[in-house]
Design an enzyme around this catalytic site. Sequence first.
Site, PDB file in Angstrom:
ATOM      1  CE  LYS A   1      -3.962   1.755   2.577  1.00 33.27           C
ATOM      2  NZ  LYS A   1      -4.967   2.122   1.392  1.00 33.27           N
TER       3      LYS A   1
HETATM    4  N1  PMP Z   1      -7.975  -1.505  -2.368  1.00 35.90           N
HETATM    5  C1  PMP Z   1      -7.263  -0.413  -2.354  1.00 35.90           C
HETATM    6  C2  PMP Z   1      -6.920  -0.089  -3.771  1.00 35.90           C
HETATM    7  C3  PMP Z   1      -7.481   0.377  -1.535  1.00 35.90           C
HETATM    8  O1  PMP Z   1      -7.069   1.609  -1.271  1.00 35.90           O
HETATM    9  C4  PMP Z   1      -8.123  -0.160  -0.223  1.00 35.90           C
HETATM   10  C5  PMP Z   1      -8.233   0.924   1.035  1.00 35.90           C
HETATM   11  N2  PMP Z   1      -7.234   0.538   2.006  1.00 35.90           N
HETATM   12  C6  PMP Z   1      -8.587  -1.485  -0.144  1.00 35.90           C
HETATM   13  C7  PMP Z   1      -8.549  -2.346  -1.132  1.00 35.90           C
HETATM   14  C8  PMP Z   1      -9.439  -2.036   1.121  1.00 35.90           C
HETATM   15  O2  PMP Z   1      -8.384  -2.245   1.878  1.00 35.90           O
HETATM   16  P1  PMP Z   1      -8.668  -2.389   3.559  1.00 35.90           P
HETATM   17  O3  PMP Z   1      -9.900  -3.491   3.767  1.00 35.90           O
HETATM   18  O4  PMP Z   1      -7.709  -3.044   4.151  1.00 35.90           O
HETATM   19  O5  PMP Z   1      -8.821  -1.054   3.983  1.00 35.90           O
END
Ligand code: PMP
Length: 318
Positions: free
Chosen positions: A160
């Site tokens: 991320k």
């Molecule tokens: N995909 C992307 C591209 C994101 O930015 C997010 C948000 N963090 C998610 C999926 C969902 O991830 P999470 O459930 O860990 O927040």
Amino acid sequence: MPIPATKYIWFNGKLVPWEKATVHVLSHALHYGSSVFEGVRAYETPRGPAIFRLRDHTRRLFDSAKVYRINLPYTEEQINHAQREVIAQNGLARGAYLRPVAFRGYGEIGVVPKIEPPVDVAIAAWEWARYLGAAEDEGVDVCVSSWQRVAPNTIPAMAKAGGNYLSSQLIGLEAKRLGFVEGIGLSADGTVSEGAGENLFLIKDGVVYTPGIAHSLLNGITRHTVMSLAKDSGLEVREMAIPREMLYLADELFFTGTATEVAAIRSVDGIQIGNGKRGPITQKLQAAYFALVQGKSPDKWGWLDYVDMNAPRAVVAG
Ligand code: PMP
């Protein structure tokens, strides 16, 4: 709407006043996208505020940093503690969105400078409503973007990192320009990947489907939570390659994400999904998700990290 400021931001080990948490314009990350970050939520529960899956988010932050060889000058436990402190010292008892970010800071300029720039770490938190808005319950209208997601072995989707969100911006900006709430990206192989900032689920004949992690997506923590809740309620969950047209033919579709939570989708590219409303399985999983994060159902996986709002006051740097 500007970010509703709180009092303090944790910045390089100290709590500093919100407006003083600033960086130099020549910071590496600003030029080259070299930041890694998390989005975490704390919820109000009957036992006080609790951060949902704090340790998993911190782990992912360190994992993202590892891919880019960014050495965080803190331990995971220190970052967990700092997040609890940011909630407590800002009095965010009603819950909040937390944003930890670590990045290559101000030092030598250049993509790969001879001397590693220092790694800065900040954690802010503020009250933030649902990402896609109230329509999440009725269902949002989305489109498949003309922009595909990053291909495997280009920019790693599982990390991320700030730079990944250029792809998300292209997808999200196009969707909004065309009048949709959000856009869905396809993987390089043309199968479904994820939303600009959310993972995607579909329901067909009572089975829950979601693209597998090899399809250029972030391994979402909400995705994992919802898969666990679905399995726990006896539903079959299949991770697999999903052809685009399966979106149109789904009985139900929804997004998951920390900011988005569980958001129903009622149309894709102007094609109605199911009966055009939030479906019964979406509703059931959404209710189970909120009960879990708000401490209203048993925390059987140990995912709630309670915050002691009466912890001793930390020293605040000027
Ligand atoms: N995909 C992307 C591209 C994101 O930015 C997010 C948000 N963090 C998610 C999926 C969902 O991830 P999470 O459930 O860990 O927040």
